[in-house]
Design a protein around this motif. Structure first.
Motif, short mmCIF file in Angstrom:
data_model
loop_
_atom_site.label_atom_id
_atom_site.label_comp_id
_atom_site.label_asym_id
_atom_site.label_seq_id
_atom_site.Cartn_x
_atom_site.Cartn_y
_atom_site.Cartn_z
N PRO A 1 0.83 -1.22 0.00
CA PRO A 1 0.00 0.00 0.00
C PRO A 1 0.86 1.26 0.00
CG PRO A 1 -0.75 -1.57 1.66
CD PRO A 1 0.57 -2.06 1.16
N LEU A 2 0.39 2.26 -0.73
CA LEU A 2 1.09 3.53 -0.79
C LEU A 2 0.69 4.41 0.38
CD1 LEU A 2 0.64 4.27 -4.61
CD2 LEU A 2 2.71 3.47 -3.46
N PRO A 3 1.62 5.17 0.93
CA PRO A 3 1.26 6.11 2.00
C PRO A 3 0.40 7.23 1.46
CG PRO A 3 3.53 6.44 1.32
CD PRO A 3 3.05 5.22 0.59
N PRO A 4 -0.36 7.92 2.31
CA PRO A 4 -1.15 9.06 1.84
C PRO A 4 -0.24 10.15 1.28
CG PRO A 4 -1.16 8.95 4.23
CD PRO A 4 -0.53 7.69 3.76
N LEU A 5 -0.77 10.91 0.33
CA LEU A 5 0.03 11.96 -0.30
C LEU A 5 0.56 12.97 0.71
CD1 LEU A 5 -2.09 12.64 -3.52
CD2 LEU A 5 0.23 11.69 -3.42
N ASP A 6 -0.23 13.29 1.71
CA ASP A 6 0.19 14.26 2.71
C ASP A 6 1.42 13.80 3.50
OD1 ASP A 6 -1.28 16.58 2.48
OD2 ASP A 6 -2.96 15.81 3.62
N ALA A 7 1.69 12.49 3.47
CA ALA A 7 2.83 11.95 4.21
C ALA A 7 4.11 11.96 3.38
CB ALA A 7 2.52 10.53 4.68
N LEU A 8 4.01 12.36 2.12
CA LEU A 8 5.17 12.30 1.22
C LEU A 8 5.63 13.72 0.85
CD1 LEU A 8 3.84 9.58 -1.24
CD2 LEU A 8 5.56 9.26 0.55
#
Length: 310
Positions: free
Chosen positions: A23-30
């Motif tokens: 699973p990809l992390p949420p965009l706000d976490a990148l």
């Protein structure tokens, strides 16, 4: 609703399976730079067969803005010019993500293309992108002879956020008698209407998700700005705008605002054509190798550009 193109359906199914495994992390976490790098790698991998017989030259326009000039082999002087703004929500995308797309527009549109590497949010929030787009377009007119361009045949264009920039510039310059834009090419444009459209309500992806739309809007920071109407185009005065081609995709949350924008242009007396690809997704022009349907749409779009600038 039409069925999704089979090749895109297969790609999206494979991506969904991969996301289950990792699973990809949420965009706000990148960090935005990481998202940009991933987007660049993905889109370049999906477009590896662009025409080679197009000369390119990297340059700086309006003193500070990086750009790339495309000239197809055999094109005479002076030619028409498309000033092009890439998509990516004002946050991602660059000259490389859209290189193949710009090569096709130049070759099949029989014109030069000047792709603009405008400043991105959040490092450069609104209105930096719109300021760069306007400055670059003015520069193109003011330097037309040096570019080998006929100033009477200069168009603006873009996809998604770039479509917003192109439409905004077209409206900003519609009363400029020295810089008369001949045509606007708006590919699944983000118009940012005053009221949320039905397609934005109904569609969460594929490709362009609600999470991504919210992330882009947050980082651009145009909402509440005193000049927000430069990005939120629903309430602008369209009378006197240049002729337009608006392209929409059936599996795209932005499809209704594109359709509505074409209708608003027509209501203001502007010659506007709407072309809809019901089986395709947002961002399809820069996913050229995924499906033969993209090649067909790209050729049709370039042919319309060629007619407009002939």
């Amino acid at each position: 609703m039409s069925a999704l193109d089979a090749e895109f359906a297969a790609l999206l199914d494979a991506q969904a399976e991969a996301a289950k495994a990792q699973p990809l992390p949420p965009l706000d976490a990148l960090p935005p730079e990481m998202v940009r790098a991933g987007y660049r790698l993905q889109r370049q991998a999906q477009d590896q067969n662009a025409p080679k017989d197009v000369e390119t030259r990297d340059l700086t326009v309006a003193d500070t803005i990086p750009a790339r000039l495309y000239r197809p082999a055999g094109l005479g002087d002076p030619s028409g010019l498309l000033v092009y703004f890439h998509g990516g929500g004002f946050v991602i995308g660059d000259l490389e993500t859209h290189d193949g797309h710009c090569r096709r527009l130049a070759k099949d549109g029989a014109c030069r293309v000047l792709a603009i590497d405008y400043r991105l949010a959040p490092e450069h929030p609104f209105p930096a992108s719109h300021d760069d787009a306007l400055a670059a377009t003015k520069w193109a007119f003011d330097n037309a002879s040096d570019l080998g361009v006929d100033p009477r045949r200069i168009a603006v264009g873009g996809d998604s956020a770039g479509g917003n920039l192109a439409a905004s510039v077209a409206l900003d310059l519609k009363d400029d008698t020295r810089r008369k834009i001949a045509f606007q090419l708006l590919l699944y444009p983000g118009i940012w209407p005053d009221e949320e459209t039905q397609s934005r309500k109904d569609l969460d992806g594929p490709v362009l998700t609600r999470e991504a739309l919210a992330w882009f809007e947050k980082l651009l920071a145009a909402v509440g700005h005193p000049h927000a109407q430069r990005a939120m185009l629903g309430s602008r005065d369209f009378k006197g705008a240049p002729p337009a081609l608006v392209v929409t995709a059936g599996f795209d949350p932005l499809q209704d605002e594109g359709r509505d924008y074409a209708e608003a242009l027509r209501a203001a007396g502007v010659a506007a054509t709407l072309t809809h690809y019901p089986a395709l997704v947002h961002d399809f022009y820069i996913m050229h190798d995924v499906s033969p349907a993209v090649a067909k749409a790209a050729a049709e779009t370039a042919a319309a550009l060629k007619r407009a600038l002939s």
